[in-house]
Scaffold this motif. Structure first.
Motif, PDB file in Angstrom:
ATOM      1  N   THR A 175      -4.221   2.024   6.144  1.00 25.11           N
ATOM      2  CA  THR A 175      -3.784   3.221   5.424  1.00 25.11           C
ATOM      3  C   THR A 175      -3.563   2.935   3.925  1.00 25.11           C
ATOM      4  O   THR A 175      -2.899   3.722   3.245  1.00 25.11           O
ATOM      5  CB  THR A 175      -2.492   3.801   6.043  1.00 25.11           C
ATOM      6  OG1 THR A 175      -1.517   2.749   6.095  1.00 25.11           O
ATOM      7  CG2 THR A 175      -2.720   4.324   7.442  1.00 25.11           C
ATOM      8  N   GLU A 176      -4.070   1.830   3.463  1.00 25.30           N
ATOM      9  CA  GLU A 176      -4.077   1.447   2.040  1.00 25.30           C
ATOM     10  C   GLU A 176      -2.682   1.212   1.453  1.00 25.30           C
ATOM     11  O   GLU A 176      -2.512   1.222   0.236  1.00 25.30           O
ATOM     12  CB  GLU A 176      -4.817   2.512   1.202  1.00 25.30           C
ATOM     13  CG  GLU A 176      -6.279   2.686   1.587  1.00 25.30           C
ATOM     14  CD  GLU A 176      -6.974   3.773   0.781  1.00 25.30           C
ATOM     15  OE1 GLU A 176      -6.476   4.906   0.788  1.00 25.30           O
ATOM     16  OE2 GLU A 176      -8.006   3.479   0.156  1.00 25.30           O
ATOM     17  N   GLN A 177      -1.682   1.003   2.323  1.00 29.77           N
ATOM     18  CA  GLN A 177      -0.322   0.774   1.797  1.00 29.77           C
ATOM     19  C   GLN A 177      -0.234  -0.571   1.067  1.00 29.77           C
ATOM     20  O   GLN A 177       0.529  -0.706   0.107  1.00 29.77           O
ATOM     21  CB  GLN A 177       0.695   0.817   2.939  1.00 29.77           C
ATOM     22  CG  GLN A 177       0.879   2.206   3.528  1.00 29.77           C
ATOM     23  CD  GLN A 177       1.785   2.222   4.734  1.00 29.77           C
ATOM     24  OE1 GLN A 177       2.879   1.684   4.713  1.00 29.77           O
ATOM     25  NE2 GLN A 177       1.333   2.834   5.810  1.00 29.77           N
ATOM     26  N   PRO A 204       2.194  -7.853  -2.743  1.00 32.92           N
ATOM     27  CA  PRO A 204       2.398  -7.500  -1.332  1.00 32.92           C
ATOM     28  C   PRO A 204       2.555  -8.718  -0.429  1.00 32.92           C
ATOM     29  O   PRO A 204       3.249  -8.653   0.584  1.00 32.92           O
ATOM     30  CB  PRO A 204       1.135  -6.706  -0.968  1.00 32.92           C
ATOM     31  CG  PRO A 204       0.132  -7.036  -1.983  1.00 32.92           C
ATOM     32  CD  PRO A 204       0.849  -7.489  -3.205  1.00 32.92           C
ATOM     33  N   PHE A 209      -4.112   7.486  -3.942  1.00 33.46           N
ATOM     34  CA  PHE A 209      -5.061   7.067  -2.910  1.00 33.46           C
ATOM     35  C   PHE A 209      -5.569   8.259  -2.100  1.00 33.46           C
ATOM     36  O   PHE A 209      -4.886   9.275  -1.974  1.00 33.46           O
ATOM     37  CB  PHE A 209      -4.400   6.067  -1.965  1.00 33.46           C
ATOM     38  CG  PHE A 209      -4.274   4.698  -2.550  1.00 33.46           C
ATOM     39  CD1 PHE A 209      -5.248   3.743  -2.339  1.00 33.46           C
ATOM     40  CD2 PHE A 209      -3.181   4.359  -3.337  1.00 33.46           C
ATOM     41  CE1 PHE A 209      -5.144   2.489  -2.897  1.00 33.46           C
ATOM     42  CE2 PHE A 209      -3.064   3.105  -3.898  1.00 33.46           C
ATOM     43  CZ  PHE A 209      -4.050   2.166  -3.673  1.00 33.46           C
ATOM     44  N   ASP A 268      -2.758  -2.000  -0.546  1.00 28.96           N
ATOM     45  CA  ASP A 268      -3.414  -1.755  -1.839  1.00 28.96           C
ATOM     46  C   ASP A 268      -2.482  -0.994  -2.779  1.00 28.96           C
ATOM     47  O   ASP A 268      -2.475  -1.228  -3.991  1.00 28.96           O
ATOM     48  CB  ASP A 268      -4.695  -0.934  -1.648  1.00 28.96           C
ATOM     49  CG  ASP A 268      -5.836  -1.777  -1.098  1.00 28.96           C
ATOM     50  OD1 ASP A 268      -5.722  -3.015  -1.131  1.00 28.96           O
ATOM     51  OD2 ASP A 268      -6.833  -1.193  -0.633  1.00 28.96           O
ATOM     52  N   ALA A 269      -1.693  -0.057  -2.203  1.00 25.60           N
ATOM     53  CA  ALA A 269      -0.771   0.744  -3.028  1.00 25.60           C
ATOM     54  C   ALA A 269       0.257  -0.166  -3.706  1.00 25.60           C
ATOM     55  O   ALA A 269       0.619   0.055  -4.864  1.00 25.60           O
ATOM     56  CB  ALA A 269      -0.073   1.800  -2.182  1.00 25.60           C
ATOM     57  N   MET A 270       0.727  -1.178  -2.979  1.00 26.91           N
ATOM     58  CA  MET A 270       1.674  -2.135  -3.586  1.00 26.91           C
ATOM     59  C   MET A 270       0.982  -2.913  -4.694  1.00 26.91           C
ATOM     60  O   MET A 270       1.541  -3.109  -5.778  1.00 26.91           O
ATOM     61  CB  MET A 270       2.162  -3.129  -2.527  1.00 26.91           C
ATOM     62  CG  MET A 270       3.198  -2.567  -1.621  1.00 26.91           C
ATOM     63  SD  MET A 270       3.854  -3.839  -0.551  1.00 26.91           S
ATOM     64  CE  MET A 270       4.591  -2.810   0.679  1.00 26.91           C
ATOM     65  N   GLU A 271      -0.241  -3.327  -4.388  1.00 34.05           N
ATOM     66  CA  GLU A 271      -1.016  -4.122  -5.348  1.00 34.05           C
ATOM     67  C   GLU A 271      -1.189  -3.343  -6.659  1.00 34.05           C
ATOM     68  O   GLU A 271      -0.949  -3.891  -7.732  1.00 34.05           O
ATOM     69  CB  GLU A 271      -2.373  -4.435  -4.725  1.00 34.05           C
ATOM     70  CG  GLU A 271      -3.177  -5.482  -5.422  1.00 34.05           C
ATOM     71  CD  GLU A 271      -3.028  -6.875  -4.834  1.00 34.05           C
ATOM     72  OE1 GLU A 271      -2.857  -7.790  -5.633  1.00 34.05           O
ATOM     73  OE2 GLU A 271      -3.083  -7.010  -3.596  1.00 34.05           O
ATOM     74  N   VAL A 272      -1.602  -2.077  -6.558  1.00 39.53           N
ATOM     75  CA  VAL A 272      -1.854  -1.311  -7.789  1.00 39.53           C
ATOM     76  C   VAL A 272      -0.562  -0.926  -8.516  1.00 39.53           C
ATOM     77  O   VAL A 272      -0.590  -0.557  -9.678  1.00 39.53           O
ATOM     78  CB  VAL A 272      -2.710  -0.029  -7.561  1.00 39.53           C
ATOM     79  CG1 VAL A 272      -4.062  -0.360  -7.003  1.00 39.53           C
ATOM     80  CG2 VAL A 272      -2.005   0.980  -6.707  1.00 39.53           C
ATOM     81  N   ALA A 273       0.574  -1.034  -7.796  1.00 37.89           N
ATOM     82  CA  ALA A 273       1.846  -0.747  -8.455  1.00 37.89           C
ATOM     83  C   ALA A 273       2.422  -2.005  -9.100  1.00 37.89           C
ATOM     84  O   ALA A 273       3.556  -1.998  -9.587  1.00 37.89           O
ATOM     85  CB  ALA A 273       2.838  -0.186  -7.447  1.00 37.89           C
ATOM     86  N   ARG A 303      -1.101  -2.836 -14.513  1.00 39.21           N
ATOM     87  CA  ARG A 303      -1.160  -1.878 -13.406  1.00 39.21           C
ATOM     88  C   ARG A 303       0.027  -0.906 -13.416  1.00 39.21           C
ATOM     89  O   ARG A 303      -0.088   0.217 -12.942  1.00 39.21           O
ATOM     90  CB  ARG A 303      -1.201  -2.632 -12.072  1.00 39.21           C
ATOM     91  CG  ARG A 303      -2.580  -3.152 -11.732  1.00 39.21           C
ATOM     92  CD  ARG A 303      -2.511  -4.123 -10.594  1.00 39.21           C
ATOM     93  NE  ARG A 303      -3.828  -4.427 -10.040  1.00 39.21           N
ATOM     94  CZ  ARG A 303      -4.043  -5.379  -9.162  1.00 39.21           C
ATOM     95  NH1 ARG A 303      -3.054  -6.114  -8.726  1.00 39.21           N
ATOM     96  NH2 ARG A 303      -5.268  -5.603  -8.691  1.00 39.21           N
ATOM     97  N   TYR A 314       4.464   4.656   2.073  1.00 38.02           N
ATOM     98  CA  TYR A 314       4.995   3.606   2.952  1.00 38.02           C
ATOM     99  C   TYR A 314       5.705   4.266   4.142  1.00 38.02           C
ATOM    100  O   TYR A 314       6.711   4.953   3.953  1.00 38.02           O
ATOM    101  CB  TYR A 314       5.934   2.680   2.176  1.00 38.02           C
ATOM    102  CG  TYR A 314       5.290   2.141   0.926  1.00 38.02           C
ATOM    103  CD1 TYR A 314       4.151   1.349   1.002  1.00 38.02           C
ATOM    104  CD2 TYR A 314       5.786   2.444  -0.336  1.00 38.02           C
ATOM    105  CE1 TYR A 314       3.528   0.875  -0.141  1.00 38.02           C
ATOM    106  CE2 TYR A 314       5.169   1.977  -1.488  1.00 38.02           C
ATOM    107  CZ  TYR A 314       4.038   1.190  -1.380  1.00 38.02           C
ATOM    108  OH  TYR A 314       3.420   0.739  -2.511  1.00 38.02           O
ATOM    109  N   SER A 335      -1.940  -1.782  10.251  1.00 35.82           N
ATOM    110  CA  SER A 335      -1.851  -0.344   9.980  1.00 35.82           C
ATOM    111  C   SER A 335      -1.613  -0.097   8.476  1.00 35.82           C
ATOM    112  O   SER A 335      -2.186   0.825   7.892  1.00 35.82           O
ATOM    113  CB  SER A 335      -0.719   0.227  10.835  1.00 35.82           C
ATOM    114  OG  SER A 335      -0.260   1.394  10.325  1.00 35.82           O
TER     115      SER A 335
END
Lengths: 271, 244
Positions: free
Chosen positions: A136-138, A149, B90, A140-145, B83, B96, A132
């Motif tokens: 929901t790209e969560q 992950p 997004f 990827d969100a960690m990766e770009v931050a 980054r 989260y 999930s």
């Protein structure tokens, strides 16, 4: 060549192709899981360490699973005692009941049943959660931050599963023995002290140690497989269900295979 | 134009998935304080482009420079440092699920040893004030509407005061009023922090509000480039169809 034979040849070719494809995808999957394990060990030793997230996951994976594991353990001990009593009574060996149940539970039933319950509850949970997060790209969100992950999500969950399952199994074994004590007393009168005296008379270090060690591997297998399935999920929301399902199926199967190997190794050393 | 004002540069970027060529020889630059809108139909390669920019997808050919650094040449550690200087909103906001709004925002400041707890709290509050959502600080993402999630996503992207922000379909799935609010918020952020932004969208109203310059993608190529006015007055029938 007559049309009927042609169609038979085609059918054979098709089934051969599909078997080949299945075999190929099995080996590909095995290679990918191995690489995933390799990455896990690499990230495990490399700082920074995610202690806070590990503690949180240990709480979720261990403490939250305790009621289910405890209930299952109690029923396991009770039922095994009730079912075994008539057979032992036939041979006049009812006094062996505590020892027999204890050895069965500690060596085999406790670790395997608890690990399967664990695979069902924790494995499906991790598989679905990670899938999930992926959908929901969560992740990827960690990766770009700039957050790793894999270290934050996978390493903490696998470590929690690896360390919590042995503790749950020890707890489940103890509760199962208490269930067995209740079972013995349903049709008899055995004191708590006498029951556990009989249990520990027969239980040896060689029963407890290998059984506990194998649960570390069971926990690792459940953690790594469910994380692998969730982390590499695709096909959108459909993939969430598939990941949860295949995490449980593959995890349970791996537990049985590992148990078979563990039994062989244990018997080699006990000779 | 001074060289140091270039915040992102893409040169001869190509990306294929199997036989499907998604991006073909993409070239563009974006300067400090500029909003560049990349417009295109669904499946035209917009999201692939933005994910290539931040290193989530590896391009087949070409070069990507973000804040003066070649993204493909960077090791993982260096890429992570870069980054942190780039904000990313997004399409789904990607909050989260298991964390509150405050924790979502704080999470991206992890490992910041230079900031005290009070400073972090202040930054969270400031980021939420920027998007008008201070009251949602202790809410879970499941308690937020689609528009609120996008705002929190934007607040999270602003946490590290980025020099460049990448927006992936910021108004998708929102009603026209909320879409306008988000578009205006993008404009406010640009004015307040003088950030450069790349906005991937197929929402022409969002493009009208936010764009300093626009690129329209067609079959993986930058088909036409110009200001909103220039493109809306273009004689090309296909380009005009976006503005109808």
């Amino acid at each position: 060549m007559p049309a009927e034979i042609k169609s038979k040849v085609k059918q054979v070719e098709f089934s051969e192709n599909s078997y080949l494809k299945k075999a190929k995808s099995f080996f590909e999957e095995a290679a990918l899981v191995t690489m995933f394990c390799g990455r896990f060990f690499k990230e495990l030793v490399k700082p920074p360490y995610e202690f806070a997230e590990f503690i949180k996951q240990a709480y979720l994976v261990g403490y939250k699973s305790f009621p289910l594991v405890a209930t299952t353990g109690f029923i396991m001990g009770l039922v095994l005692t009730i079912q075994s009593r008539p057979t032992l009574a036939t041979f006049g060996a009812e006094s062996w009941l505590p020892a027999m149940v204890a050895v069965s539970i500690v060596r085999e039933i406790g670790p395997v049943i608890t690990a399967l319950i664990f695979a069902g509850k924790v494995g499906s949970g991790i598989g679905a959660e990670l899938a999930s997060m992926k959908v929901t790209e969560q992740i990827d969100a960690m990766e770009v931050a700039g957050i790793n992950p894999f270290k934050y999500i996978v390493v903490t969950r696998v470590m929690a599963a690896t360390l919590m399952l042995p503790i749950l199994v020890i707890a489940a074994d103890a509760i199962a023995l208490y269930g067995s004590y209740i079972g013995v007393n349903l049709k008899g009168d055995v004191s708590f002290h006498l029951f556990f005296l009989k249990v520990f008379e027969k239980l040896t270090f060689a029963d407890v140690f290998p059984a506990t060690i194998k649960t570390v591997f069971f926990g690792f297998a459940v953690g790594i497989i469910s994380c692998y399935k969730g982390y590499n999920s695709n096909k959108g929301t459909e993939g969430v269900g598939l990941s949860a399902n295949s995490a449980v199926v593959m995890g349970s199967l791996t537990i049985f295979i590992m148990d078979m190997i563990a039994v062989q190794i244990t018997s080699l050393f006990s000779k | 134009m001074k060289a140091e004002t270039i915040k992102a540069e893409v040169a001869h970027l190509n990306k294929s998935f199997g036989s499907n060529k998604v991006l073909l020889d993409m070239n563009f630059k974006i300067r400090e304080g500029e909003n560049l809108v990349v417009l295109g139909k669904s499946g035209s390669g917009k999201s692939v482009l933005i994910k290539c920019l931040i290193g989530l997808i590896e391009p087949d050919e070409g070069e990507i420079f973000l804040l003066g650094e070649n993204v493909q040449d960077l090791e993982r550690e260096a890429l992570n440092i870069l980054r942190k200087k780039v904000g990313f909103l997004f399409q789904s906001a990607a909050l989260y699920d298991s964390k509150t709004v405050k924790e979502n925002l704080e999470f991206h400041l992890r490992g910041s040893k230079t900031k005290s707890k009070e400073e972090i709290d202040q930054l969270v509050l400031e980021a939420l004030q920027n998007v008008g959502l201070e009251e949602a600080i202790d809410k879970m993402p499941s308690e937020l509407s689609g528009g609120m999630k996008k705002r929190v996503g934007l607040a999270r992207a602003l946490m590290l005061k980025p020099e460049l922000i990448l927006y992936d379909e910021p108004t998708t799935g929102l009603d026209p009023i909320t879409s306008k609010e988000i578009s205006r918020l993008i404009l406010d952020v640009q004015k307040k922090y003088n950030t450069a932004s790349i906005i991937i969208t197929h929402d022409i109203e969002c493009a009208r509000i936010t764009a300093n310059r626009m690129i329209i993608l067609k079959d993986g190529k930058a088909f036409i480039e110009g200001t909103y006015k220039e493109l809306s007055e273009s004689g090309d029938e296909w380009v005009s169809s976006f503005f109808k």
